[in-house]
Enzyme design. Structure first.
Site, short mmCIF file in Angstrom:
data_model
loop_
_atom_site.label_atom_id
_atom_site.label_comp_id
_atom_site.label_asym_id
_atom_site.label_seq_id
_atom_site.Cartn_x
_atom_site.Cartn_y
_atom_site.Cartn_z
N ASN A 1 0.83 -1.19 0.00
CA ASN A 1 0.00 0.00 0.00
C ASN A 1 0.87 1.25 0.00
O ASN A 1 1.62 1.50 0.95
CB ASN A 1 -0.90 0.01 1.24
CG ASN A 1 -1.67 1.33 1.36
OD1 ASN A 1 -2.29 1.79 0.41
ND2 ASN A 1 -1.60 1.95 2.54
N GLU A 2 0.83 1.98 -1.10
CA GLU A 2 1.49 3.28 -1.26
C GLU A 2 2.99 3.26 -0.95
O GLU A 2 3.49 3.95 -0.06
CB GLU A 2 0.80 4.34 -0.40
CG GLU A 2 -0.65 4.54 -0.77
CD GLU A 2 -1.35 5.64 -0.01
OE1 GLU A 2 -2.33 6.18 -0.53
OE2 GLU A 2 -0.92 5.96 1.12
N GLU B 1 -7.70 4.50 -4.93
CA GLU B 1 -8.07 5.27 -3.74
C GLU B 1 -8.41 6.71 -4.15
O GLU B 1 -7.65 7.34 -4.88
CB GLU B 1 -6.95 5.33 -2.69
CG GLU B 1 -6.79 4.13 -1.81
CD GLU B 1 -5.86 4.39 -0.63
OE1 GLU B 1 -5.82 5.56 -0.14
OE2 GLU B 1 -5.17 3.46 -0.19
N TYR C 1 -5.55 12.44 -3.51
CA TYR C 1 -5.87 13.15 -2.29
C TYR C 1 -5.44 14.62 -2.42
O TYR C 1 -4.47 15.05 -1.79
CB TYR C 1 -5.19 12.50 -1.08
CG TYR C 1 -5.78 11.15 -0.75
CD1 TYR C 1 -7.03 11.06 -0.15
CD2 TYR C 1 -5.10 9.97 -1.07
CE1 TYR C 1 -7.60 9.81 0.14
CE2 TYR C 1 -5.66 8.73 -0.78
CZ TYR C 1 -6.90 8.66 -0.18
OH TYR C 1 -7.46 7.44 0.11
#
Length: 410
Positions: free
Chosen positions: A201-202, A319, A279
């Site tokens: 994840n990321e 995401e 984001y």
């Protein structure tokens, strides 16, 4: 959103023409790829779904297990067909992996339950194998485990290069992929409910902005996953930051780099598709809504273009979300933000582009207020947002020529 259905009846012929002559990576009942498209049994396949990182944790406790079932039931009701969640919890309270190679079987049975319930409700799973961040252990825990054994490591980014730590990670990969589900009796590596494996994840490695550390790690670990499991797709878990392989593209980054390289990392042969996260409230803080909207549009379109023309693989927005803690937040703003991203994804998909779907961050069940990170969507309490999600699900579903094979079909 009006007009999204126009021309749908002409889409599939165009898609099939785009596929001509390209090799397909797929097996029966498993999602595969053909060129820059996702396919299921040779036909185009698209997704609309959600993130819920907490599923294994809640499923491991019989008193909270119903939250998993209820979440999948709600998601299925609104025709979502993909969930992204953690297949890791390293060290700490109620860990899956309590120490290198040692597992809490109650937690593993929780993950078994997640996979079995997803199958029942017609939902695919995108399973992430480790965290870049400290939550649920992450790379810091792996590095600490090596330090506890007397090995010298400089910092958490040694996760990507230290041979001891890399072997810890490989051992975890093997443990998860070869796990025999205690409910279904099917090994994870043989279960078509699982759509793909996510390496991390990321991933970020800001101690090496050249990108060499992560590039080498992606090459090694994607090949290792494929050495165990040739049936499932693999993706890196990237946010989409550009790096040194095409430095002119770094102008698209939000003012900084993180040691990843969207082009080079995703060109690795064993990586099957690209991903981006979004984001703008975190990445371009202090900017107004107009500036953030412009960034979002450019971030999506640039990565769609590069996935198709430069990399030649499908892309997913894995995401995105709108925080209730951000300045000026209201539900209408969240709905408009979701609609904007959904529209970009659908426009790409219906014209045969490489974008295979989007997963918002994140669904939480009722009664999980203590888990809130500001981005959570409780479906039963969010009628207008659910309406936006449901419409996207219906539009995406209209592009699919084959339905998910549920447990009754096996």
């Amino acid at each position: 959103m009006l007009g999204k259905s126009l021309g749908v009846c002409f889409v599939f012929a165009a898609l099939l023409m785009a596929y001509h002559g390209e090799a397909e990576v797929a097996r029966d009942n498993f999602i595969g790829t053909r060129g820059s498209q996702f396919v299921m049994n040779g036909r185009p396949f698209y997704f609309n779904g959600f993130n819920s990182y907490w599923l294994m944790y809640m499923a491991s406790d019989p008193s909270t297990r119903d939250k998993v079932t209820d979440t999948f039931a709600q998601a299925s009701k609104y025709e979502m067909n993909l969930a992204r969640t953690w297949a890791f919890s390293d060290g700490g309270y109620r860990a899956l992996q309590t120490s290198p190679g040692l597992y809490n079987d109650d937690m593993f049975k929780g993950l078994d339950f997640v996979v079995a319930e997803a199958k029942k409700h017609g939902i695919y799973l995108l399973l992430s194998l480790v965290n870049n961040w400290e939550g649920f252990g992450g790379k810091r825990q792996y590095v600490q485990w090596a330090k506890d054994k007397g090995h010298y490591l400089n910092n958490d980014d040694d996760f990507f290069t230290n041979p001891i730590v890399k072997q810890y990670y490989k051992n975890h990969v093997k443990a998860v992929l070869t796990r025999i589900n205690s409910i279904t009796g099917v090994a994870y590596k043989d279960d078509p409910t699982i759509f793909a494996w996510e390496l991390m994840n990321e991933p970020r490695c800001q101690s090496d902005l050249s990108g060499k550390a992560i590039q080498g790690w992606v090459e090694e670990m994607s090949a290792y996953v494929k050495s165990i499991d040739t049936k499932h797709l693999v993706e890196v878990g990237m946010e989409g930051f550009y790096g040194e392989s095409m430095p002119e593209k770094k102008q698209n980054n939000p003012g900084y780099e993180v040691g990843t390289d969207f082009i080079a990392n995703n060109r690795v042969p064993h990586v099957d598709f690209t991903t981006i996260h979004l984001y703008p409230d975190q990445w371009v803080p202090g900017s107004n809504d107009e500036v953030q909207a412009e960034f979002v549009h450019k971030w999506i379109q640039t990565h769609i273009d590069d996935s198709k023309s430069v990399i030649g693989k499908p892309i997913m927005v894995t995401e995105f979300g709108k925080s209730s803690r951000s300045s000026g937040y209201n539900v209408k703003a969240r709905d408009n933000y979701f609609s904007s991203i959904f529209n970009s994804v659908y426009r790409c998909a219906r014209t045969g582009g490489p974008c295979g779907g989007a997963l918002f961050w994140q669904v939480m069940a009722q009664g999980m207020g203590d888990w809130s990170d500001g981005y959570d969507v409780v479906l039963e309490q969010s009628p207008s947002t659910v309406g936006v999600i449901f419409e996207q699900s219906r539009e995406i579903s209209s592009l699919n020529q084959i339905k998910f094979a549920t447990s009754a079909d096996y």
